[in-house]
Scaffold this motif. Structure first.
Motif, PDB file in Angstrom:
ATOM      1  N   ARG A  50       0.840  -1.209   0.000  1.00  0.00           N
ATOM      2  CA  ARG A  50       0.000   0.000   0.000  1.00  0.00           C
ATOM      3  C   ARG A  50       0.868   1.250   0.000  1.00  0.00           C
ATOM      4  N   LYS A 126      -2.196   7.279   1.243  1.00  0.00           N
ATOM      5  CA  LYS A 126      -2.000   7.611   2.660  1.00  0.00           C
ATOM      6  C   LYS A 126      -0.910   8.675   2.716  1.00  0.00           C
ATOM      7  N   TYR A 130      -2.535  15.034   6.759  1.00  0.00           N
ATOM      8  CA  TYR A 130      -3.552  14.449   7.636  1.00  0.00           C
ATOM      9  C   TYR A 130      -4.205  15.486   8.539  1.00  0.00           C
ATOM     10  N   ASN A 133      -8.021  15.170   8.978  1.00  0.00           N
ATOM     11  CA  ASN A 133      -8.445  14.065   9.857  1.00  0.00           C
ATOM     12  C   ASN A 133      -8.170  14.404  11.316  1.00  0.00           C
ATOM     13  N   GLU A 159     -16.063   6.950   7.634  1.00  0.00           N
ATOM     14  CA  GLU A 159     -15.101   6.229   8.483  1.00  0.00           C
ATOM     15  C   GLU A 159     -14.737   7.091   9.675  1.00  0.00           C
ATOM     16  N   GLY A 160     -13.868   6.560  10.561  1.00  0.00           N
ATOM     17  CA  GLY A 160     -13.351   7.358  11.660  1.00  0.00           C
ATOM     18  C   GLY A 160     -12.222   8.249  11.158  1.00  0.00           C
ATOM     19  N   ALA A 161     -11.657   9.075  12.044  1.00  0.00           N
ATOM     20  CA  ALA A 161     -10.571   9.978  11.633  1.00  0.00           C
ATOM     21  C   ALA A 161      -9.333   9.183  11.222  1.00  0.00           C
ATOM     22  N   THR A 162      -9.076   8.081  11.912  1.00  0.00           N
ATOM     23  CA  THR A 162      -7.930   7.222  11.556  1.00  0.00           C
ATOM     24  C   THR A 162      -8.335   5.743  11.656  1.00  0.00           C
ATOM     25  N   SER A 163      -9.561   5.441  11.263  1.00  0.00           N
ATOM     26  CA  SER A 163     -10.053   4.061  11.405  1.00  0.00           C
ATOM     27  C   SER A 163     -11.213   3.818  10.448  1.00  0.00           C
ATOM     28  N   SER A 164     -11.508   2.556  10.213  1.00  0.00           N
ATOM     29  CA  SER A 164     -12.698   2.191   9.446  1.00  0.00           C
ATOM     30  C   SER A 164     -13.881   2.077  10.385  1.00  0.00           C
ATOM     31  N   PHE A 183     -10.833   5.112   2.997  1.00  0.00           N
ATOM     32  CA  PHE A 183      -9.475   4.608   2.892  1.00  0.00           C
ATOM     33  C   PHE A 183      -9.471   3.072   2.810  1.00  0.00           C
ATOM     34  N   SER A 185      -8.512   0.310   4.075  1.00  0.00           N
ATOM     35  CA  SER A 185      -7.949  -0.176   5.342  1.00  0.00           C
ATOM     36  C   SER A 185      -7.671  -1.673   5.258  1.00  0.00           C
ATOM     37  N   ILE A 186      -6.502  -2.063   5.727  1.00  0.00           N
ATOM     38  CA  ILE A 186      -6.124  -3.486   5.703  1.00  0.00           C
ATOM     39  C   ILE A 186      -6.952  -4.261   6.733  1.00  0.00           C
ATOM     40  N   THR A 187      -7.247  -3.642   7.865  1.00  0.00           N
ATOM     41  CA  THR A 187      -8.092  -4.289   8.889  1.00  0.00           C
ATOM     42  C   THR A 187      -9.502  -4.500   8.337  1.00  0.00           C
ATOM     43  N   SER A 217      -8.856  -0.584  13.060  1.00  0.00           N
ATOM     44  CA  SER A 217      -7.617  -0.190  12.377  1.00  0.00           C
ATOM     45  C   SER A 217      -6.517  -1.141  12.817  1.00  0.00           C
ATOM     46  N   SER A 218      -5.403  -1.088  12.107  1.00  0.00           N
ATOM     47  CA  SER A 218      -4.272  -1.958  12.458  1.00  0.00           C
ATOM     48  C   SER A 218      -3.832  -1.706  13.891  1.00  0.00           C
TER      49      SER A 218
HETATM   50  C1  LIG Z   1      -8.777   7.382   7.505  1.00  0.00           C
HETATM   51  C2  LIG Z   1      -8.369   6.007   7.886  1.00  0.00           C
HETATM   52  N1  LIG Z   1      -9.235   4.979   7.712  1.00  0.00           N
HETATM   53  C3  LIG Z   1      -8.915   3.722   8.072  1.00  0.00           C
HETATM   54  C4  LIG Z   1      -7.681   3.416   8.641  1.00  0.00           C
HETATM   55  C5  LIG Z   1      -7.354   1.997   9.042  1.00  0.00           C
HETATM   56  O1  LIG Z   1      -6.433   1.444   8.142  1.00  0.00           O
HETATM   57  P1  LIG Z   1      -5.644   0.101   8.502  1.00  0.00           P
HETATM   58  O2  LIG Z   1      -6.673  -0.927   8.823  1.00  0.00           O
HETATM   59  O3  LIG Z   1      -4.922  -0.239   7.234  1.00  0.00           O
HETATM   60  O4  LIG Z   1      -4.766   0.408   9.645  1.00  0.00           O
HETATM   61  C6  LIG Z   1      -6.755   4.441   8.822  1.00  0.00           C
HETATM   62  C7  LIG Z   1      -5.451   4.127   9.423  1.00  0.00           C
HETATM   63  O5  LIG Z   1      -4.673   4.968   9.738  1.00  0.00           O
HETATM   64  C8  LIG Z   1      -7.105   5.758   8.445  1.00  0.00           C
HETATM   65  O6  LIG Z   1      -6.242   6.776   8.627  1.00  0.00           O
END
Ligand SMILES: Cc1ncc(COP(=O)(O)O)c(C=O)c1O
Length: 256
Positions: A50, A126, A130, A133, A159-164, A183, A185-187, A217-218
């Protein structure tokens, strides 16, 4: 906290980059982040892929083979820690790697919705830009909530600010689709594959029927959500959330 700048490893608070680096001045650069379990990175290959897509999208030339070697050296230097591995490439040509402790987060989150429009040109990348966010997160916290739930001006939940974002209605685990410019997201991919989550466009209206919700999120894995604005959810964590987290943990164990 450890840092590597172009392969030179040392304490993070002593690491330096030139002030003229446009990664700093304009947020022009890419990064990725993943979790370390006893020093073992989870899904490093997927995160590196990614990151390579982010750099290609930004027209940023990076020596990915050298970065991989530098990450291995950082993992050796850090030892069997639980923490977060972040790696960055800046427009000024720097490769940065950080290993830091896991952030403290509440076990259960309350979310405030924040109006947000993905900016198209960097969709799927990515980037270091940021600030939007981070501001969304602060705006939510200013109102006494723990995190932001990003929602478009038309009411589409993203989504969240840094998460799904995941939610449950009629026992079915749902998450907004990538076509809504969230985004990759791998999770999120792991939860779709291993916890049976289905992609479904989500609006503020449909969310009123939610029984459970969580952020993923990861770094955080699964964080149950108790409240979204004034909407109180029936259970946090509820049974679907607990099953999804268990399935994710199994997938993580297999990936380590
Ligand atoms: C906006 C956003 N969505 C989702 C995620 C989750 O991504 P991942 O599951 O790859 O950590 C992140 C991770 O930083 C993010 O910034």
């Amino acid at each position: 906290m450890l840092a590597s700048v172009d392969g030179a490893i040392g304490p993070a608070d002593q690491a330096r980059i030139p002030v003229t680096d446009e990664g700093l001045l304009r947020g022009d650069g890419g990064f990725d982040a993943l979790r370390l379990y006893g020093g073992r990175p989870c899904a490093l290959a997927a995160h590196l892929e990614r990151f390579a897509r982010t750099c290609a999208g930004l027209r940023l030339t990076v020596d990915h083979e050298t970065l991989k070697r530098e990450i291995e050296a950082m993992l050796d230097a850090a030892g069997p820690v639980d923490g977060v591995l972040r790696f960055y490439a800046t427009r000024g040509g720097r490769r940065l790697i950080l290993i830091e402790p896991l952030p403290h987060r509440p076990a259960i989150a309350r979310l405030a919705t924040v109006r947000f429009a993905p900016n198209r040109v960097t969709d799927g990348l990515k980037t270091l830009s940021y600030a939007a966010n981070m501001l969304a997160l602060r705006l939510a916290q200013e109102q006494g909530y723990d995190d932001a739930l990003l929602v478009t001006p038309h009411g589409r939940v993203l989504e969240g600010a840094t998460s799904s974002f995941f939610w449950v209605r009629e026992g079915v685990l749902r998450t907004p689709p990538l076509e809504d410019r969230i985004f990759e997201s791998i999770t999120r991919t792991l939860l779709i594959e291993h916890a049976g989550a289905v992609e479904e466009p989500t609006t503020l209206d449909t969310l009123q029927g939610a029984e459970e919700a969580f952020l993923a999120s990861s770094v955080r894995e699964v964080q149950p959500v108790a409240k979204i604005d004034d909407l109180q959810l029936a259970a946090a964590p509820g049974p679907v959330t607990l099953r999804a987290h268990a399935a994710l943990r199994e997938a993580i164990q297999r990936a380590l």
